[in-house]
Design a protein around this motif. Sequence first.
Motif, PDB file in Angstrom:
ATOM      1  N   GLN A   6       0.803  -1.201   0.000  1.00 37.55           N
ATOM      2  CA  GLN A   6       0.000   0.000   0.000  1.00 37.55           C
ATOM      3  C   GLN A   6       0.849   1.269   0.000  1.00 37.55           C
ATOM      4  OE1 GLN A   6      -2.434  -0.469   3.465  1.00 37.55           O
ATOM      5  NE2 GLN A   6      -3.642  -2.141   2.586  1.00 37.55           N
ATOM      6  N   TYR A   9      -3.339   4.546   2.084  1.00 36.86           N
ATOM      7  CA  TYR A   9      -4.537   3.885   2.594  1.00 36.86           C
ATOM      8  C   TYR A   9      -5.340   4.908   3.395  1.00 36.86           C
ATOM      9  CZ  TYR A   9      -7.673   0.961   5.311  1.00 36.86           C
ATOM     10  OH  TYR A   9      -8.794   0.416   5.894  1.00 36.86           O
ATOM     11  N   SER A  11      -9.006   5.675   5.402  1.00 35.03           N
ATOM     12  CA  SER A  11     -10.153   5.013   6.017  1.00 35.03           C
ATOM     13  C   SER A  11     -11.027   6.023   6.742  1.00 35.03           C
ATOM     14  CB  SER A  11      -9.681   3.940   7.010  1.00 35.03           C
ATOM     15  OG  SER A  11     -10.775   3.317   7.658  1.00 35.03           O
ATOM     16  N   SER A  27     -13.085   6.172   2.061  1.00 38.69           N
ATOM     17  CA  SER A  27     -12.063   5.142   2.198  1.00 38.69           C
ATOM     18  C   SER A  27     -11.495   4.845   0.809  1.00 38.69           C
ATOM     19  CB  SER A  27     -12.644   3.875   2.830  1.00 38.69           C
ATOM     20  OG  SER A  27     -13.056   4.123   4.164  1.00 38.69           O
ATOM     21  N   TRP A  28     -10.160   4.684   0.757  1.00 34.67           N
ATOM     22  CA  TRP A  28      -9.499   4.658  -0.551  1.00 34.67           C
ATOM     23  C   TRP A  28      -8.154   3.975  -0.430  1.00 34.67           C
ATOM     24  CZ3 TRP A  28      -6.011   8.714  -2.964  1.00 34.67           C
ATOM     25  CH2 TRP A  28      -6.037   8.670  -4.360  1.00 34.67           C
ATOM     26  N   LEU A  29      -7.749   3.273  -1.472  1.00 39.43           N
ATOM     27  CA  LEU A  29      -6.486   2.548  -1.464  1.00 39.43           C
ATOM     28  C   LEU A  29      -5.766   2.722  -2.791  1.00 39.43           C
ATOM     29  CD1 LEU A  29      -4.486   0.421  -0.256  1.00 39.43           C
ATOM     30  CD2 LEU A  29      -5.977  -1.336  -1.245  1.00 39.43           C
ATOM     31  N   ASN A  31      -2.048   1.396  -4.509  1.00 37.91           N
ATOM     32  CA  ASN A  31      -0.897   0.521  -4.324  1.00 37.91           C
ATOM     33  C   ASN A  31       0.317   1.021  -5.093  1.00 37.91           C
ATOM     34  OD1 ASN A  31      -2.027  -1.587  -2.642  1.00 37.91           O
ATOM     35  ND2 ASN A  31      -3.249  -2.182  -4.424  1.00 37.91           N
TER      36      ASN A  31
END
Length: 253
Positions: A6, A9, A11, A27-29, A31
């Motif tokens: 990650q 990240y 939240s 919320s988001w990710l 990589n």
Amino acid sequence: MKRAGQAIYVSGLNVSFGSFSVLKNLSWLVNFGEIRGVIGPNGAGKTTLLDALTGKTKFQSGDVFVRGSNQIKDLKESAIARLGMGRKFQKPSIFAGLNIFENLEIALRSGKSTLASFARLQPSEREAINETAALIGLSSELEKDAGTLAHGQKQWLEIGMLIIAKPAVILLDEPVAGMNAEERIKTAGLISKLKGPDIAIVVVEHDMQFVEQVCDTVTVLHDGQILVEGSMEEVKKNPQVVDVYLGRETNGA
């Protein structure tokens, strides 16, 4: 060193200005190894998201982690930058009274001690400046004052000033705004060259053709929330996206 996992990240992120809520339980990710596009109508919260990620805007609640376990809540902008977060703003932030070489030199030495900042350039540092200038297409103009550059060249110089510091995450806020077609093509090529397993790139942009060309995945923001995520091809076909954003773009609204 190869990074994995990650890069960003997020939240339950909430950002408000007074009684006006801009980001709502987001919320988001993102990589490492990907180029992520962020699109959406004006007021969707795109720039506010970048502001929250870099410490420019404090968030009321939620968590933001950079490079895995590094929580940035309550950190200063400088501390977040030291974690490897680099940002290019909509308007180029360069030193107009200095030449291209000097701009890149300042960026290379940023974050170093005062003594190191005034030390003679090492051969490896000079090589890094020359390599960066070549990457951004400005090798032949190193002695040219930055303030005299064309708009697109100023954008490329600022990107060069970011990448010479070797950030883990690059945030690009409307990198092709105001560019002509040729400049947009060159910028797409530059960003594509930056892609690798040790870096994550986030591109906020209104130019859908550009986003489709350079981004692996697209996040669509609307009213402070994520509406949908996917490839640009998938996003373009999503009825909600067409309704709240792409339909407006098509109609010129």
